[in-house]
Structures are given as C-alpha cells and as structure tokens.
Write a protein that holds these residues in place. Structure first.
Motif, PDB file in Angstrom:
ATOM      1  N   SER A   1      29.529  30.332 -42.418  1.00 51.40           N
ATOM      2  CA  SER A   1      30.099  31.348 -41.529  1.00 51.40           C
ATOM      3  C   SER A   1      30.949  32.380 -42.269  1.00 51.40           C
ATOM      4  O   SER A   1      31.109  33.509 -41.823  1.00 51.40           O
ATOM      5  N   CYS A   2      31.486  31.984 -43.406  1.00 47.88           N
ATOM      6  CA  CYS A   2      32.340  32.876 -44.192  1.00 47.88           C
ATOM      7  C   CYS A   2      31.541  33.898 -44.984  1.00 47.88           C
ATOM      8  O   CYS A   2      32.090  34.852 -45.543  1.00 47.88           O
ATOM      9  N   GLY A   3      30.224  33.683 -45.088  1.00 45.92           N
ATOM     10  CA  GLY A   3      29.383  34.582 -45.887  1.00 45.92           C
ATOM     11  C   GLY A   3      29.037  34.023 -47.244  1.00 45.92           C
ATOM     12  O   GLY A   3      28.302  34.652 -48.015  1.00 45.92           O
ATOM     13  N   ALA A   4      29.542  32.828 -47.548  1.00 50.49           N
ATOM     14  CA  ALA A   4      29.192  32.123 -48.788  1.00 50.49           C
ATOM     15  C   ALA A   4      28.430  30.857 -48.416  1.00 50.49           C
ATOM     16  O   ALA A   4      28.643  30.295 -47.337  1.00 50.49           O
ATOM     17  N   PRO A   5      27.540  30.383 -49.279  1.00 48.29           N
ATOM     18  CA  PRO A   5      26.696  29.238 -48.908  1.00 48.29           C
ATOM     19  C   PRO A   5      27.433  27.911 -48.783  1.00 48.29           C
ATOM     20  O   PRO A   5      27.020  27.045 -48.017  1.00 48.29           O
ATOM     21  N   THR A   6      28.512  27.729 -49.536  1.00 50.23           N
ATOM     22  CA  THR A   6      29.271  26.484 -49.490  1.00 50.23           C
ATOM     23  C   THR A   6      30.760  26.790 -49.572  1.00 50.23           C
ATOM     24  O   THR A   6      31.166  27.901 -49.955  1.00 50.23           O
ATOM     25  N   CYS A   7      31.568  25.809 -49.245  1.00 49.65           N
ATOM     26  CA  CYS A   7      33.018  25.985 -49.357  1.00 49.65           C
ATOM     27  C   CYS A   7      33.416  26.214 -50.823  1.00 49.65           C
ATOM     28  O   CYS A   7      34.334  26.977 -51.123  1.00 49.65           O
ATOM     29  N   ARG A   8      32.726  25.530 -51.722  1.00 53.19           N
ATOM     30  CA  ARG A   8      33.034  25.708 -53.143  1.00 53.19           C
ATOM     31  C   ARG A   8      32.710  27.137 -53.595  1.00 53.19           C
ATOM     32  O   ARG A   8      33.447  27.747 -54.354  1.00 53.19           O
ATOM     33  N   ALA A   9      31.579  27.666 -53.110  1.00 49.66           N
ATOM     34  CA  ALA A   9      31.218  29.046 -53.439  1.00 49.66           C
ATOM     35  C   ALA A   9      32.231  30.012 -52.844  1.00 49.66           C
ATOM     36  O   ALA A   9      32.553  31.044 -53.452  1.00 49.66           O
ATOM     37  N   MET A  10      32.733  29.678 -51.667  1.00 49.82           N
ATOM     38  CA  MET A  10      33.772  30.484 -51.030  1.00 49.82           C
ATOM     39  C   MET A  10      35.036  30.513 -51.890  1.00 49.82           C
ATOM     40  O   MET A  10      35.640  31.562 -52.121  1.00 49.82           O
ATOM     41  N   ALA A  11      35.445  29.338 -52.396  1.00 45.63           N
ATOM     42  CA  ALA A  11      36.622  29.252 -53.263  1.00 45.63           C
ATOM     43  C   ALA A  11      36.410  30.084 -54.533  1.00 45.63           C
ATOM     44  O   ALA A  11      37.331  30.749 -55.024  1.00 45.63           O
ATOM     45  N   GLU A  12      35.202  30.047 -55.053  1.00 45.28           N
ATOM     46  CA  GLU A  12      34.871  30.832 -56.242  1.00 45.28           C
ATOM     47  C   GLU A  12      35.016  32.320 -55.951  1.00 45.28           C
ATOM     48  O   GLU A  12      35.564  33.070 -56.752  1.00 45.28           O
ATOM     49  N   ASP A  13      34.504  32.753 -54.794  1.00 45.29           N
ATOM     50  CA  ASP A  13      34.606  34.169 -54.424  1.00 45.29           C
ATOM     51  C   ASP A  13      36.065  34.593 -54.257  1.00 45.29           C
ATOM     52  O   ASP A  13      36.439  35.721 -54.598  1.00 45.29           O
ATOM     53  N   ILE A  14      36.886  33.700 -53.729  1.00 39.07           N
ATOM     54  CA  ILE A  14      38.302  34.016 -53.519  1.00 39.07           C
ATOM     55  C   ILE A  14      39.001  34.261 -54.853  1.00 39.07           C
ATOM     56  O   ILE A  14      39.730  35.247 -55.020  1.00 39.07           O
ATOM     57  N   VAL A  15      38.800  33.371 -55.832  1.00 32.99           N
ATOM     58  CA  VAL A  15      39.486  33.538 -57.122  1.00 32.99           C
ATOM     59  C   VAL A  15      38.933  34.744 -57.884  1.00 32.99           C
ATOM     60  O   VAL A  15      39.627  35.312 -58.740  1.00 32.99           O
ATOM     61  N   LYS A  16      37.727  35.155 -57.570  1.00 31.32           N
ATOM     62  CA  LYS A  16      37.165  36.356 -58.197  1.00 31.32           C
ATOM     63  C   LYS A  16      37.606  37.632 -57.479  1.00 31.32           C
ATOM     64  O   LYS A  16      37.266  38.736 -57.903  1.00 31.32           O
ATOM     65  N   GLY A  17      38.320  37.469 -56.369  1.00 31.10           N
ATOM     66  CA  GLY A  17      38.786  38.633 -55.615  1.00 31.10           C
ATOM     67  C   GLY A  17      37.721  39.235 -54.723  1.00 31.10           C
ATOM     68  O   GLY A  17      37.853  40.371 -54.267  1.00 31.10           O
ATOM     69  N   GLN A  18      36.649  38.478 -54.450  1.00 30.18           N
ATOM     70  CA  GLN A  18      35.552  38.995 -53.646  1.00 30.18           C
ATOM     71  C   GLN A  18      35.589  38.488 -52.208  1.00 30.18           C
ATOM     72  O   GLN A  18      34.720  38.824 -51.404  1.00 30.18           O
ATOM     73  N   ALA A  19      36.584  37.678 -51.885  1.00 29.43           N
ATOM     74  CA  ALA A  19      36.738  37.153 -50.529  1.00 29.43           C
ATOM     75  C   ALA A  19      38.188  36.728 -50.342  1.00 29.43           C
ATOM     76  O   ALA A  19      38.968  36.679 -51.307  1.00 29.43           O
ATOM     77  N   LYS A  20      38.562  36.443 -49.114  1.00 31.00           N
ATOM     78  CA  LYS A  20      39.917  35.955 -48.821  1.00 31.00           C
ATOM     79  C   LYS A  20      39.819  34.715 -47.952  1.00 31.00           C
ATOM     80  O   LYS A  20      38.798  34.478 -47.286  1.00 31.00           O
ATOM     81  N   GLU A  21      40.870  33.922 -47.957  1.00 30.15           N
ATOM     82  CA  GLU A  21      40.818  32.627 -47.284  1.00 30.15           C
ATOM     83  C   GLU A  21      40.558  32.752 -45.788  1.00 30.15           C
ATOM     84  O   GLU A  21      39.929  31.887 -45.185  1.00 30.15           O
ATOM     85  N   THR A  22      41.028  33.841 -45.189  1.00 34.06           N
ATOM     86  CA  THR A  22      40.828  34.014 -43.746  1.00 34.06           C
ATOM     87  C   THR A  22      39.380  34.383 -43.404  1.00 34.06           C
ATOM     88  O   THR A  22      39.039  34.492 -42.225  1.00 34.06           O
ATOM     89  N   ASP A  23      38.527  34.556 -44.428  1.00 34.68           N
ATOM     90  CA  ASP A  23      37.096  34.728 -44.138  1.00 34.68           C
ATOM     91  C   ASP A  23      36.505  33.426 -43.603  1.00 34.68           C
ATOM     92  O   ASP A  23      35.455  33.434 -42.957  1.00 34.68           O
ATOM     93  N   CYS A  24      37.190  32.335 -43.893  1.00 36.40           N
ATOM     94  CA  CYS A  24      36.769  31.032 -43.350  1.00 36.40           C
ATOM     95  C   CYS A  24      37.178  30.993 -41.887  1.00 36.40           C
ATOM     96  O   CYS A  24      38.368  31.009 -41.551  1.00 36.40           O
ATOM     97  N   ILE A  25      36.194  30.942 -41.005  1.00 33.68           N
ATOM     98  CA  ILE A  25      36.471  31.002 -39.568  1.00 33.68           C
ATOM     99  C   ILE A  25      37.325  29.826 -39.098  1.00 33.68           C
ATOM    100  O   ILE A  25      38.125  29.944 -38.177  1.00 33.68           O
ATOM    101  N   HIS A  26      37.190  28.690 -39.756  1.00 35.44           N
ATOM    102  CA  HIS A  26      37.953  27.501 -39.362  1.00 35.44           C
ATOM    103  C   HIS A  26      39.417  27.638 -39.772  1.00 35.44           C
ATOM    104  O   HIS A  26      40.313  27.252 -39.008  1.00 35.44           O
ATOM    105  N   LYS A  27      39.656  28.223 -40.949  1.00 31.64           N
ATOM    106  CA  LYS A  27      41.045  28.449 -41.367  1.00 31.64           C
ATOM    107  C   LYS A  27      41.672  29.559 -40.528  1.00 31.64           C
ATOM    108  O   LYS A  27      42.864  29.490 -40.181  1.00 31.64           O
ATOM    109  N   LEU A  28      40.863  30.585 -40.202  1.00 32.52           N
ATOM    110  CA  LEU A  28      41.376  31.673 -39.368  1.00 32.52           C
ATOM    111  C   LEU A  28      41.740  31.158 -37.978  1.00 32.52           C
ATOM    112  O   LEU A  28      42.794  31.510 -37.429  1.00 32.52           O
ATOM    113  N   LYS A  29      40.889  30.297 -37.450  1.00 31.79           N
ATOM    114  CA  LYS A  29      41.153  29.713 -36.131  1.00 31.79           C
ATOM    115  C   LYS A  29      42.446  28.895 -36.155  1.00 31.79           C
ATOM    116  O   LYS A  29      43.265  28.979 -35.230  1.00 31.79           O
TER     117      LYS A  29
END
Length: 425
Positions: free
Chosen positions: A383-411
């Motif tokens: 839902s965040c636009g990354a295939p896995t949570c680990r890929a999401m974390a990778e995108d965050i540290v690269k500055g290509q995403a933010k934690e609130t892109d995770c719909i569950h964390k945003l909720k």
C-alpha cells in the motif's frame, strides 16, 4: 551510474497505480508513487513479469518494426525455435522458414542450428574439464544472467561463459552472407525473431559489453499475422531447415539440459522457481548436479511474453515437431572454441542496491534501515508503493519515501492525534 537500454517500458497514461506489478517483480524494481508506477532502471532485468500481470496493459515491450529491414540490401531472419510452436497443424519447419522469406527476408538462419553448436561446445568444455565452478549455470536466458549479475554475485563464476544461441546464429549468418555476396556489414541487416523482451535488451545492452551481431529484434507477436498469411499462400517449399531435435528442443524448458546427454542436470522455469534454485545454489543446498538450465519464463522460451500462443500448447507442438527431425545436423568444424566464448567477464552490478557510494555512510544507513524496518508492521501489503516493508525502509533511508507513506503507521498516527484531542475535550 551506468545506464541500460530496457525493452520493458511503462505507459504512464494507462497506469492506475495498482500494485499487481509491484508484488511480482523479482528484483523489487517497481515503485508506485502519486498513483503511478515507476521502474527502477538499474534493477530491471526485463523478465516481462510486469507486462504479463498488468490488467491495464500499462507495461509493454519495445522491439523492432518489420519495416526496419528495408534499411538493408540483404535482410536476414534469425528465428527463435519458439516460433515453430506458434502454429497449429505444423508438420514441417520449412513452411515457417519459407514464410519468412515470402514476407521480405532474403536469408534465413535458424537459432536452433546455433543451439546445437552451443550444446556441443558445452559438452566439450565439461568433458575437457575447462569449467571448474560447478554446477554450471546456462547463460542462454539473458533475464537470468542479468538477475545473477545484480542479485546473486557469488554465482557469477558459475555462469557458462558462452554466447547465447541467438548471438551465435547472428554471427554465423552474417559471415555466411558476407561470403556469398561480398557485401559489408553495413549492407546486411540481421534481425532476431524474438519470443521475449529480455533478448531485445540483450541485443541493445549485451551483458558482457560486446556489440551484438543483430541489428534488431522483431517480436513474434508483431510478425505473426503477416507470416501466417504468407504461409497459407505458399505453393512450393524450398528446403531451408537445417537443424535437428536437439536444437528445436531448446524452445522448451529442459531442452538445453537434454542436449547435455547426461543425467546430472537440473532444469527450472518461471522466475519465482528460478530464484528458489539460485538461492539454493548460493546456500550450497543443491548438490550432485553438473549443469543447471534456468528459464525466466514458464515453459521456457515458448512462455515468452512476445509469443502469441499459450506456452503449454506451444510446448506440445514443439514436442510433436521433434518426432520428425534427426537428432542433430550441426557440428563443430574446429576445436577452436574462441568464437563461442564471451570476450568479457560477468561481474557483479549492484548499483541499484547500494545505499550509498560511501561505505561508512552505507553502513549507517543500513543500521537506520533495520531500525525503521522493525517499526513497520511487516505485512508487505504494498500500500505504501514499495513491494515489502524492508523495501519501504530502504526507500526511507534513501530519502525516496517517508514513514507516513505506510498506511498502517499513518492510521496509527491519526488515531493517536484523535485520542489526544478527545482527552482534551
């Protein structure tokens, strides 16, 4: 960072931002942001899984147009053996080859001819002990070779350092035409009739950096309607076919392995199965095997996304065709194998997976990534636009995403704010 030509392309206008492709990509090369998918060029292996799975046809494979052959004095077709499985009630390969001549090609050289030579070279190299890293992994599927290059670097030395039959066929065809006509390379157009996108990429961006002998690759699906019409109008068949069941068998999974004439081999097809086998090889869990044949497409080359026929139907047709063929019609004319070998080496290319060019910064980012990943829900929902949570974390540290892109964390964050506001009232 090195740029690659890619056959697989995205048509953004057709993309609706669903996550079907996101979940199927074997190298996590797709992200979805602002309602549109994007393909990370440095990770893409052109396997075509995103094309196969996209319900909106937002992904496509670029290939040459048949009109491009008119730019050359002599037009050469190099048809993949998978082409022969596309036609019903076909009992003679010459019908297809004469059809290719009828639509404008002057010279035909079957890839199955080159496949028989590559099989013989492989058997000879194994017999002579020239390949020390076992099991030996076939280099015939460019999507698999690229996958190993970027995701399984420890297996690079296990890959057979041989040109694919497509490339061998193109080189042999070009030399034959030059001898017969006296024309230069610039006057000779060699076009591979391709079942898959990865081979289009292999021609334009060869794995080991060598220039391809092909001028282009025409998708089977593009040439099929015109070729079918031409085949129906044939009155006389000229004997063109010059390959046996070993070469034609390369069209399907297990065909290359069977050509090894041994029993210590493994054949796997379908990108997910290929990855499982590569992981097993990397972890040294697969033993007592001398040769490994891997095809990114289910069923082998007959399963390529640029075919028109169901891969299992095509596979059955190939098996039926082989009944009428001799074992092999092509053999090495020399003990010199240099013309079949890569000139360069297969080297790890993990640019797409680097967290930072600076090793110390990369280590810091890895530590951050692990901490972020531990706070994510681990659902791998996409839902965040990354295939896995680990890929999401990778995108965050690269500055290509933010934690609130995770719909569950945003909720959870919204719920926390709501609870705080409710308590103040």
């Amino acid at each position: 960072m090195q740029k690659y030509f890619h056959s697989v392309e995205l048509e953004a206008d057709k993309c609706c931002g669903c996550t079907n492709c996101l979940k199927r990509c074997p190298t996590e090369a797709i992200r979805v942001h602002d309602g549109k998918a994007t393909i990370l060029s440095e990770r893409c292996i052109d396997c075509g899984e995103c094309i196969r799975i996209c319900p909106h046809r937002a992904k496509k494979a670029h290939s040459s147009q048949i009109e491009e052959i008119e730019n050359f004095k002599i037009k050469v077709a190099v048809p993949a053996p998978a082409l022969f499985g596309q036609f019903s009630n076909l009992d003679d390969i010459d019908i297809v080859l004469n059809g290719l001549r009828a639509i404008g090609f002057d010279f035909i050289f079957e890839v199955s001819r080159a496949a028989e030579l590559v099989s013989e070279v492989t058997r000879k190299m194994i017999r002579d002990g020239k390949l020390n890293n076992k099991p030996i992994i076939s280099s015939a599927c460019p999507a698999v070779v690229r996958l190993i290059k970027i995701r399984f670097p420890d297996l690079c030395d296990n890959v057979m350092p041989l040109l694919a039959p497509m490339e061998v066929a193109a080189r042999l065809a070009r030399e034959e035409v030059k001898k017969q006509t006296g024309l230069s390379d610039d006057d000779i157009g060699v076009f591979f009739i391709t079942p898959c996108a990865a081979k289009v990429t292999a021609i334009n961006s060869p794995t080991t950096g060598e220039k391809s002998a092909c001028n282009g690759a025409i998708a089977i699906s593009k040439i099929y309607p015109q070729l079918t019409q031409a085949m129906e109008k044939l009155n006389v068949l000229e004997p063109i076919a010059n390959s046996g069941l070993i070469g034609v068998g390369w069209a399907t999974s297990g065909g290359e392995s069977a050509a090894m004439l041994g029993d210590k081999y493994l054949a796997a097809d379908g990108i997910e199965n290929v990855i499982r086998v590569l992981e097993g090889l990397e972890d040294d869990k697969i033993r007592d095997v001398d040769f490994v044949e891997l095809n990114a497409c289910s069923g082998g080359c007959v399963g390529g996304i640029l075919n028109v026929e169901n891969p299992y139907v095509a596979q059955a047709r190939i098996q039926n065709l082989r009944k009428y063929l001799p074992v092999s019609l092509n053999h090495l004319s020399s003990e010199d194998l240099e013309d079949f070998l890569w000139k360069g080496e297969l080297e790890y290319d993990g640019d797409g997976f680097k967290l930072d060019e600076d090793i110390f910064k990369a280590m810091d980012k890895m530590e951050q990534m692990e901490k972020i990943c531990a706070t994510l829900p681990g659902l791998d929902c996409g839902s965040c636009g990354a295939p896995t949570c680990r890929a999401m974390a990778e995108d965050i540290v690269k500055g290509q995403a933010k934690e609130t892109d995770c719909i569950h964390k945003l909720k959870a964050q919204i719920q926390s704010v709501y609870d705080q506001l409710k308590n103040t009232l």
